[in-house]
Structure formats: C-alpha cells, structure tokens
Scaffold this active site. Structure first.
Site, PDB file in Angstrom:
ATOM      1  N   GLU A 187     -19.847   4.530 -16.615  1.00 33.26           N
ATOM      2  CA  GLU A 187     -20.557   3.250 -16.648  1.00 33.26           C
ATOM      3  C   GLU A 187     -19.848   2.297 -15.706  1.00 33.26           C
ATOM      4  OE1 GLU A 187     -19.071   3.955 -19.914  1.00 33.26           O
ATOM      5  OE2 GLU A 187     -20.750   5.151 -20.638  1.00 33.26           O
ATOM      6  N   TYR A 239     -18.542   5.201  -5.915  1.00 31.37           N
ATOM      7  CA  TYR A 239     -19.173   6.292  -6.662  1.00 31.37           C
ATOM      8  C   TYR A 239     -20.333   6.907  -5.862  1.00 31.37           C
ATOM      9  CZ  TYR A 239     -16.511   4.203 -10.507  1.00 31.37           C
ATOM     10  OH  TYR A 239     -15.497   3.698 -11.296  1.00 31.37           O
ATOM     11  N   ASN A 241     -20.437  -4.832  -9.748  1.00 34.38           N
ATOM     12  CA  ASN A 241     -19.221  -4.257  -9.160  1.00 34.38           C
ATOM     13  C   ASN A 241     -19.590  -3.441  -7.917  1.00 34.38           C
ATOM     14  OD1 ASN A 241     -16.715  -3.205  -8.601  1.00 34.38           O
ATOM     15  ND2 ASN A 241     -16.283  -2.604 -10.719  1.00 34.38           N
TER      16      ASN A 241
END
Ligand SMILES: CC(C)(COP(=O)(O)OP(=O)(O)OC[C@H]1O[C@@H](n2cnc3c(N)ncnc32)[C@H](O)[C@@H]1OP(=O)(O)O)[C@@H](O)C(=O)NCCC(=O)NCCS
Length: 166
Positions: free
Chosen positions: A118, A130, A123
């Site tokens: 998560e 990611y 962000n």
C-alpha cells in the site's frame, strides 16, 4: 531472524545490502521516525527481527552508516512490503530501489511469485519507484491513513520471475 535468506550483497558503489540485526535498531527507528508521519512503535522492529518468522527485514549500509531499511512479510507465496525508507541524507542515489530489488529477488528465491503493498496516493516518489519495477495499481483503500484520511493505493507485482532493476 530467518536463516534461509541469501547472503548480504556489496555492490561496486560500496553499498552493503544485508539482513537487519538488533544492532541496527536505533538507526532503523530513527529512519522510520524521520520518514513517516505515522511511524511504527519502536518495539515493532524488535518484534520483526526477533519473533516474526514471516519477516524478511533488510538494511543498506553506505560508508558504514545504516542508510535505508525495509521490512517485508512472506506469507506462503506472497510478499507484503510492509515498510521501506531511505534516510533523507541518502535519498535519490538508487539505494531504496537496489534494496527493494535485492529483497524481491531473495523472496523469489524462496518461492514467492507475487508482491504487494500500500502507498499513499500523494507519494509520487514511491509510486514512481514501484512502477519502475513493474508494480501495477490494482485497488484503493479509502481513507486508509488515519493522520489525514488519505487513500492508500494498492499495488501488485505479479511476476517476480521477471524482476528488473539493480
Ligand atoms: C520512497 C523512498 C524509499 C525511495 O528511496 P530512494 O533511496 O530515495 O530511492 P532511489 O534513489 O533508489 O530511487 C528509486 C526510484 O524512485 C523514484 N524517484 C526517486 N527520487 C525521485 C524524485 N525526486 N522524484 C520522482 N521520482 C523519484 C524514481 O522512480 C527512482 O527510480 P529511477 O532512478 O530508476 O528512476 C524514499 O523516498 C523514502 O524513504 N521516502 C519516505 C518514506 C516512504 O515514503 N516510503 C514508501 C512508503 S510506501
């Protein structure tokens, strides 16, 4: 601490990626507290390395200093990225990504086929990291973060066999 994790890895830039140990905890807790608005209770990290057999916890040493930390939970064939942070003095040097790649490869070698996490929707740096590793957004938890009621984006990496980056 789990004994079946692969050995630590020192790369050509002098970074040492290794398992988190008790002697790291003051530094790990300091990185956590400076990095998050909702840091973990300090005792949680002690639990991760001493008691939680699902935990796969890593640090990166840079010039002898603990520069980054990562805690994952390995559940059957899935890896949950529980927390990851690089000390602000060391950000933007490739440390966080190298650490995560190392941990994903180690998990793959333990039979993990999928990783998930998560992340706050604001962000952008973490989201970019990611995505650059192949994680895709596949869900949302409404008002997941209790300090500001921000949503969490759920991300999954479905093919650890093809993990990229270094
Ligand atoms: C997210 C975090 C761990 C990244 O660590 P880092 O060591 O600075 O990251 P790296 O230097 O390895 O960069 C990894 C990727 O992040 C992205 N990134 C890094 N700095 C960035 C910036 N200033 N702007 C946009 N993207 C950035 C890039 O995708 C980069 O990959 P690339 O260099 O191959 O393009 C770090 O910013 C951090 O600790 N943040 C606070 C804690 C946090 O938010 N953790 C994530 C919780 S889900």
């Amino acid at each position: 601490m789990n004994s079946n994790q692969p050995p630590s890895q020192q790369d050509s830039s002098g970074l040492l990626i290794r398992k988190m140990i008790e002697a790291d905890l003051d530094h790990v807790i300091a990185i956590d507290q400076i990095s998050f608005s909702l840091p973990w209770p300090a005792r949680s990290f002690h639990y991760e390395i001493k008691e939680n057999f699902t935990s796969r916890s890593w640090v990166v040493e840079c010039d002898g200093q603990v520069a980054a930390m990562l805690v994952n939970w390995l559940i059957v064939d899935e890896l949950h990225v529980a927390t990851i942070a690089t000390h602000p003095d060391f950000r933007g040097r490739g440390i966080g990504k190298k650490m995560l790649v190392h941990a994903l490869r180690a998990a793959r070698d333990e039979g993990v086929i999928r990783a998930f996490l998560e992340v706050r929707e604001s962000n952008t740096v973490a989201l970019a990291m990611y995505r650059s590793l192949g994680f895709v957004e596949d869900g949302r938890r409404k008002e997941y973060y209790k300090d500001n009621n921000e949503d969490a984006i759920l991300m999954t990496l479905n093919d650890l066999a093809g993990i990229e980056g270094d």
